[in-house]
Design a protein around this motif. Structure first.
Motif, PDB file in Angstrom:
ATOM      1  N   UNK A 190      46.655  34.299  44.706  1.00 22.69           N
ATOM      2  CA  UNK A 190      47.310  33.021  44.971  1.00 22.69           C
ATOM      3  C   UNK A 190      46.424  31.823  44.648  1.00 22.69           C
ATOM      4  N   UNK A 191      45.233  32.088  44.160  1.00 19.95           N
ATOM      5  CA  UNK A 191      44.325  30.992  43.847  1.00 19.95           C
ATOM      6  C   UNK A 191      43.208  31.479  42.958  1.00 19.95           C
ATOM      7  N   UNK A 192      42.093  30.737  42.900  1.00 19.74           N
ATOM      8  CA  UNK A 192      40.986  31.119  42.019  1.00 19.74           C
ATOM      9  C   UNK A 192      40.423  32.496  42.390  1.00 19.74           C
ATOM     10  N   UNK A 193      40.194  33.325  41.368  1.00 21.83           N
ATOM     11  CA  UNK A 193      39.662  34.672  41.569  1.00 21.83           C
ATOM     12  C   UNK A 193      38.206  34.711  41.129  1.00 21.83           C
ATOM     13  N   UNK A 194      37.312  34.973  42.080  1.00 20.98           N
ATOM     14  CA  UNK A 194      35.917  35.160  41.725  1.00 20.98           C
ATOM     15  C   UNK A 194      35.699  36.542  41.125  1.00 20.98           C
ATOM     16  N   UNK A 195      34.780  36.630  40.189  1.00 24.40           N
ATOM     17  CA  UNK A 195      34.420  37.940  39.639  1.00 24.40           C
ATOM     18  C   UNK A 195      32.911  37.995  39.454  1.00 24.40           C
ATOM     19  N   UNK A 196      32.382  39.193  39.473  1.00 27.13           N
ATOM     20  CA  UNK A 196      30.938  39.376  39.343  1.00 27.13           C
ATOM     21  C   UNK A 196      30.561  39.251  37.870  1.00 27.13           C
ATOM     22  N   UNK A 197      30.127  38.060  37.479  1.00 26.07           N
ATOM     23  CA  UNK A 197      29.907  37.788  36.065  1.00 26.07           C
ATOM     24  C   UNK A 197      28.753  38.588  35.480  1.00 26.07           C
ATOM     25  N   UNK A 198      27.894  39.131  36.342  1.00 24.79           N
ATOM     26  CA  UNK A 198      26.822  39.989  35.854  1.00 24.79           C
ATOM     27  C   UNK A 198      27.213  41.461  35.923  1.00 24.79           C
ATOM     28  N   UNK A 199      28.485  41.746  36.240  1.00 23.03           N
ATOM     29  CA  UNK A 199      28.917  43.126  36.419  1.00 23.03           C
ATOM     30  C   UNK A 199      29.997  43.575  35.460  1.00 23.03           C
ATOM     31  N   UNK A 200      30.446  42.698  34.556  1.00 23.03           N
ATOM     32  CA  UNK A 200      31.436  43.078  33.550  1.00 23.03           C
ATOM     33  C   UNK A 200      31.006  42.508  32.210  1.00 23.03           C
ATOM     34  N   UNK A 201      31.562  43.053  31.146  1.00 20.34           N
ATOM     35  CA  UNK A 201      31.224  42.554  29.814  1.00 20.34           C
ATOM     36  C   UNK A 201      31.934  41.236  29.537  1.00 20.34           C
TER      37      UNK A 201
END
Length: 357
Positions: A103-114
């Motif tokens: 429903x809003x901004x989704x954080x993601x682990x930027x050092x954990x995916x390509x």
């Protein structure tokens, strides 16, 4: 506390961090972080293949996302109505699902995916890169984690004592590393926490030497850096030995200097003390002896579900030590002509100081 309750409590701490950052949810893809929050799959199959992710929502409606290979394993840990099985390509299937629940901004682990995966996923949902939300929670180990690491460390000490009989001229580095692994596995370890470093003579000057076919000669140094995984948690310790009757003067001198630097570094580990101060204290000893140029790495690192975790005990480290942190203190001196010295302890930060495990 039951295991499922422990993971739920950890996710509650993530929710607090999401509120601070105004994020609707966090997609956790780093394997150890995923396991820390769910108990699901500590390891990914390969570095280019994932076992899945955990979606932590501010509203509490968390999800476990994985593929069909892991459905039965996921059911044993997670309510089936909160398991999403994605298809291929994963970023398309997962993205469509996330678009329906976010429903809003989704954080993601930027050092954990390509970069490729993040870009494709971002075609479906609005992504906000984050670093360290879960890793920072893992800095401080709870009592169950501390006990698991005590057991792993105790087995490490035991194997160091048992391996002495194999430190004889004629053994190869590969054979010594294999003896270490057999001792661990035969006494309950699920595996190594990292590939054993068994380095003879000049090979000890390579901090991450790979065991080869070199044969141990009489009157020479052996650097042995090893650790096991027991109850999911890691141990990591290094010792340097002299095999023979008369240790060379340069070996004894370097060993004494290294142990002195380690002692200084450990004294600088305590609640409220700057993390960078431990490195500075150890390096000051080497500088006083005029050998600092031969100390080529950080003083140590955090350890837990992974062998190398934050924080790094280096000169640019930020923050302070907190009770419950477990770090390694492993100064070393390296001389390409004859080898290297490293001596390593695992150290628990306590309420009033520290404890060597």
């Amino acid at each position: 506390m039951p295991t499922s309750d422990i993971h739920a409590a950890r996710r509650e701490r993530v929710r607090a961090a999401l509120a601070e950052r105004n994020l609707d949810a966090l997609l956790v893809t780093h394997a150890a972080n995923r396991y820390y929050l769910s108990g699901f799959e500590l390891h990914d199959p390969q570095c280019n293949e994932s076992a899945g992710a955990v979606l932590v929502s501010r509203r509490g409606d968390d999800w476990l996302l994985t593929d069909s290979r892991y459905l039965d394993a996921a059911r044993r840990l997670w309510p089936e109505e909160r398991i999403f099985i994605y298809g291929r390509p994963a970023h398309s299937s997962m993205g469509a699902f996330l678009r329906g629940v976010i429903q809003g901004p989704l954080g993601f682990e930027s050092d954990g995916v390509s970069h490729h995966f993040a870009g494709k996923l971002g075609e479906h949902v609005g992504l906000v890169p984050t670093i360290g939300i879960v890793a920072q929670l893992r800095y401080v180990k709870d009592q169950a984690e501390q006990q698991a690491m005590r057991r792993a460390c105790a087995l490490n000490h035991k194997v160091f004592a048992q391996i002495q009989e194999h430190l004889r001229p004629g053994i190869t580095e590969k054979a010594l590393a294999w003896e270490v692994e057999k001792l661990y596995r035969s006494q309950g370890a699920s595996g190594l926490s990292f590939d054993t470093i068994a380095a003879f003579g000049p090979n000890g000057a390579l901090p991450h030497a790979i065991p080869g076919d070199d044969v141990l000669a009489d009157n020479s140094p052996v650097l042995l850096d090893k650790g096991c995984r027991l109850d999911d948690y890691c141990s990591d310790q290094t010792r340097t030995f002299w095999v023979g009757d008369a240790p060379a003067g340069h070996f004894t001198r370097a060993l004494e200097q290294t142990r002195e630097a380690q002692e200084a570094g450990i004294k600088a580990v305590g609640p409220g003390l700057p993390i960078a101060g431990a490195y500075e204290a150890a390096r000051a000893v080497f500088e006083r002896h005029g050998v600092a140029a031969h100390f080529t790495h950080a003083l140590g690192h955090g350890i837990g579900l992974e062998t190398h975790e934050a924080p790094s005990l280096g000169p640019k480290a930020s923050g302070v030590f907190e009770p419950g942190m477990i770090v390694t203190v492993e100064p070393g001196l390296y001389y390409p002509q004859w080898g290297g010295i490293r001596w390593e302890y695992m150290v628990l930060v306590t309420e009033d100081g520290n404890e060597i495990l």
